[in-house]
Write an enzyme that holds these catalytic residues in place. Structure first.
Site, PDB file in Angstrom:
ATOM      1  N   ARG A 179       0.383  -1.158   0.178  1.00 51.40           N
ATOM      2  CA  ARG A 179       0.087  -0.026  -0.350  1.00 51.40           C
ATOM      3  C   ARG A 179       0.604   0.689  -0.375  1.00 51.40           C
ATOM      4  NH1 ARG A 179      -2.336  -3.778  -1.274  1.00 51.40           N
ATOM      5  NH2 ARG A 179      -3.866  -4.322   0.126  1.00 51.40           N
ATOM      6  N   SER A 230     -11.106  -1.613   3.329  1.00 51.84           N
ATOM      7  CA  SER A 230     -10.441  -1.784   4.570  1.00 51.84           C
ATOM      8  C   SER A 230     -10.510  -0.314   5.361  1.00 51.84           C
ATOM      9  CB  SER A 230      -9.121  -2.671   4.369  1.00 51.84           C
ATOM     10  OG  SER A 230      -9.549  -4.130   3.593  1.00 51.84           O
ATOM     11  N   GLU A 300      -5.829   2.744   7.104  1.00 48.98           N
ATOM     12  CA  GLU A 300      -5.804   2.558   5.325  1.00 48.98           C
ATOM     13  C   GLU A 300      -5.760   4.200   4.737  1.00 48.98           C
ATOM     14  OE1 GLU A 300      -5.377  -0.914   3.372  1.00 48.98           O
ATOM     15  OE2 GLU A 300      -6.530  -0.267   1.634  1.00 48.98           O
TER      16      GLU A 300
HETATM   17  C1  FAD Z   1     -15.828  -2.092  -0.839  1.00 44.46           C
HETATM   18  C2  FAD Z   1     -14.370  -1.297  -1.592  1.00 44.46           C
HETATM   19  C3  FAD Z   1     -13.466  -2.501  -1.591  1.00 44.46           C
HETATM   20  C4  FAD Z   1     -12.069  -2.489  -1.710  1.00 44.46           C
HETATM   21  N1  FAD Z   1     -11.046  -2.856  -1.423  1.00 44.46           N
HETATM   22  C5  FAD Z   1      -9.383  -2.964  -2.089  1.00 44.46           C
HETATM   23  C6  FAD Z   1      -8.912  -4.224  -1.904  1.00 44.46           C
HETATM   24  O1  FAD Z   1      -9.313  -5.417  -2.164  1.00 44.46           O
HETATM   25  N2  FAD Z   1      -7.764  -3.516  -2.411  1.00 44.46           N
HETATM   26  C7  FAD Z   1      -7.020  -2.160  -1.964  1.00 44.46           C
HETATM   27  O2  FAD Z   1      -5.496  -1.942  -2.517  1.00 44.46           O
HETATM   28  N3  FAD Z   1      -7.787  -1.436  -1.873  1.00 44.46           N
HETATM   29  C8  FAD Z   1      -9.599  -1.746  -2.317  1.00 44.46           C
HETATM   30  N4  FAD Z   1      -9.894  -0.403  -1.386  1.00 44.46           N
HETATM   31  C9  FAD Z   1     -10.024   0.682  -1.062  1.00 44.46           C
HETATM   32  C10 FAD Z   1      -9.508   1.590  -2.900  1.00 44.46           C
HETATM   33  O3  FAD Z   1     -10.948   1.006  -3.689  1.00 44.46           O
HETATM   34  C11 FAD Z   1      -8.826   1.168  -3.315  1.00 44.46           C
HETATM   35  O4  FAD Z   1      -6.976   1.031  -2.225  1.00 44.46           O
HETATM   36  C12 FAD Z   1      -8.470   2.533  -4.570  1.00 44.46           C
HETATM   37  O5  FAD Z   1      -6.836   1.754  -5.753  1.00 44.46           O
HETATM   38  C13 FAD Z   1      -8.507   3.637  -4.770  1.00 44.46           C
HETATM   39  O6  FAD Z   1      -8.085   4.266  -5.950  1.00 44.46           O
HETATM   40  P1  FAD Z   1      -9.535   6.167  -6.269  1.00 44.46           P
HETATM   41  O7  FAD Z   1      -9.138   5.787  -7.539  1.00 44.46           O
HETATM   42  O8  FAD Z   1     -10.747   5.564  -5.300  1.00 44.46           O
HETATM   43  O9  FAD Z   1      -8.554   6.579  -5.429  1.00 44.46           O
HETATM   44  P2  FAD Z   1      -9.478   7.599  -4.241  1.00 44.46           P
HETATM   45  O10 FAD Z   1      -9.260   7.416  -2.963  1.00 44.46           O
HETATM   46  O11 FAD Z   1      -9.578   8.630  -5.083  1.00 44.46           O
HETATM   47  O12 FAD Z   1      -7.382   8.440  -3.753  1.00 44.46           O
HETATM   48  C14 FAD Z   1      -7.333   8.110  -3.087  1.00 44.46           C
HETATM   49  C15 FAD Z   1      -5.391   8.592  -3.168  1.00 44.46           C
HETATM   50  O13 FAD Z   1      -4.586   8.861  -3.654  1.00 44.46           O
HETATM   51  C16 FAD Z   1      -4.048  10.271  -4.320  1.00 44.46           C
HETATM   52  N5  FAD Z   1      -4.631   9.808  -5.607  1.00 44.46           N
HETATM   53  C17 FAD Z   1      -5.499   9.365  -6.157  1.00 44.46           C
HETATM   54  N6  FAD Z   1      -5.255   9.999  -7.588  1.00 44.46           N
HETATM   55  C18 FAD Z   1      -4.477   9.770  -8.297  1.00 44.46           C
HETATM   56  C19 FAD Z   1      -4.029  10.969  -9.184  1.00 44.46           C
HETATM   57  N7  FAD Z   1      -4.229  10.419 -10.812  1.00 44.46           N
HETATM   58  N8  FAD Z   1      -2.498  10.812  -8.771  1.00 44.46           N
HETATM   59  C20 FAD Z   1      -2.271  11.200  -7.957  1.00 44.46           C
HETATM   60  N9  FAD Z   1      -2.547  11.354  -7.277  1.00 44.46           N
HETATM   61  C21 FAD Z   1      -3.555  10.482  -6.604  1.00 44.46           C
HETATM   62  C22 FAD Z   1      -5.587  10.900  -3.796  1.00 44.46           C
HETATM   63  O14 FAD Z   1      -4.710  12.148  -3.734  1.00 44.46           O
HETATM   64  C23 FAD Z   1      -5.472  10.168  -2.634  1.00 44.46           C
HETATM   65  O15 FAD Z   1      -4.615  10.440  -1.352  1.00 44.46           O
HETATM   66  C24 FAD Z   1     -11.601  -0.922  -1.926  1.00 44.46           C
HETATM   67  C25 FAD Z   1     -12.702   0.153  -1.154  1.00 44.46           C
HETATM   68  C26 FAD Z   1     -13.982  -0.397  -1.165  1.00 44.46           C
HETATM   69  C27 FAD Z   1     -14.347   0.621  -1.022  1.00 44.46           C
END
Ligand code: FAD
Length: 304
Positions: A179, A230, A300
């Site tokens: 992560r 998580s 996380e």
């Molecule tokens: C039901 C559910 C299940 C999930 N299962 C998993 C799993 O199995 N494994 C896992 O790892 N995660 C899981 N997640 C968490 C999440 O979906 C992931 O970590 C995902 O990768 C986050 O991506 P996001 O685009 O939503 O990021 P965001 O939540 O929009 O942003 C997270 C961070 O990334 C930064 N960011 C986003 N895009 C960029 C960019 N283009 N450039 C620079 N920084 C950026 C943001 O500034 C922020 O700090 C889960 C979440 C939910 C709700």
């Protein structure tokens, strides 16, 4: 902060087809947690030029600007955000060349896994069901079922807000770890696009693996409630969800924020939870686990 100047610059960029934007957008509608007050400006670049135009407008107007992907790992504040948020969702171009998959930072991880499977390309099965964007996934090296994006990402392109230019990371330069990645350490970099190298396999076999992972998610995770996945990272040698269960917090609630009965590793929104309630519950979990096991578990979920 010069709101009028910012709007003028945004309108110019809109007229050039570079971006769209919304004013006073409720962040609860931009997050899988369904929590958060309004952001003054939600900006949606259509292309990399749109990202640069948004950044230039923000700098010109002294407007704070933050970047968000799908908002699936973020807890937005109840009071919202006085400033601009650049949402990457329209940076979602995808192309294939042999085993190489190139995609924009806003592409959905699940959609990419599906596209790759159709082409008979394996490596993203684990990402099917992760509700995030590719950029957010690379930022935190998203992973599941003993796989992570680090295994397939070979190059990423970014915009550096400090040096005002484009750059690339290749292979090990991403400093991927559990992560974690170089992007988490350098918040002035915006992921624009990613190149991945996948492996050829039978589309039906790939699809069967994806369906298996999805079934495991459905049976174990509280997908019927809004959450940000998580709540805490794994602590070496421990399953965090088991620890939370063992300290008796399964089902515990602060207002509408609750530890899921189905999976103690998830903090869920049972209706109208606030960020303050989530934070209180998360602090309670951290404290109880420290009291009983003497270890500090790490969040996380990102507090925006
Ligand atoms: C039901 C559910 C299940 C999930 N299962 C998993 C799993 O199995 N494994 C896992 O790892 N995660 C899981 N997640 C968490 C999440 O979906 C992931 O970590 C995902 O990768 C986050 O991506 P996001 O685009 O939503 O990021 P965001 O939540 O929009 O942003 C997270 C961070 O990334 C930064 N960011 C986003 N895009 C960029 C960019 N283009 N450039 C620079 N920084 C950026 C943001 O500034 C922020 O700090 C889960 C979440 C939910 C709700």
């Amino acid at each position: 902060m010069l709101k009028k100047a910012f709007l003028k610059k945004l309108d110019e960029a809109v007229s050039q087809g570079l971006l769209t934007y919304q004013v006073d957008k409720p962040l609860s509608s931009c997050s899988t947690f369904r929590i958060g007050g309004p952001v003054s400006f939600a900006v949606y670049p259509n292309c990399e030029q749109g990202v640069i135009a948004s950044l230039e407008a923000a700098e010109f107007a002294m407007m704070p600007l933050r970047v968000v992907g799908s908002g699936s790992n973020i807890l937005f504040p109840d009071e919202g955000f006085e400033g601009a948020i650049l949402f990457t969702r329209n940076l979602c171009r995808v192309s294939f060349e042999g085993t190489i998959l190139r995609a924009g930072a806003g592409a959905s991880l699940s959609a990419l896994a599906l596209e790759a499977a159709k082409k008979g390309l394996s490596g993203l099965e684990f990402a099917y069901g992760i509700p995030g964007s590719l950029g957010g996934g690379v930022y935190m090296n998203a992973g599941a079922y003993d796989h992570e994006l680090a295994e397939v990402v070979v190059e990423s392109r970014y915009y550096d807000r400090t040096y005002k230019g484009l750059g690339y990371f290749r292979e090990d330069e991403h400093e991927f770890a559990y992560r974690n990645s170089v992007y988490k350490k350098q918040d002035d970099l915006i992921v624009l696009g990613v190149r991945m190298d996948l492996k050829e396999d039978d589309p039906l076999t790939i699809r069967a693996r994806m369906d298996d992972y999805m079934e495991r998610r459905r049976s174990k995770q509280p997908l019927e409630y809004p959450s940000a996945g998580s709540a805490f990272k794994r602590y070496p040698g421990y399953f965090t969800a088991k620890l939370i269960d063992e300290v008796g917090l399964k089902g515990t609630a602060v207002g509408d924020a609750a530890v899921s009965e189905k999976h103690a590793g998830f903090v869920i929104n049972k209706g109208s939870a606030t960020a303050a309630q989530v934070k209180e519950l998360m602090a309670m979990i951290e404290e109880r686990i420290y009291e009983k096991y003497g270890i500090h578990i790490e969040r996380e979920i990102i507090y925006f």
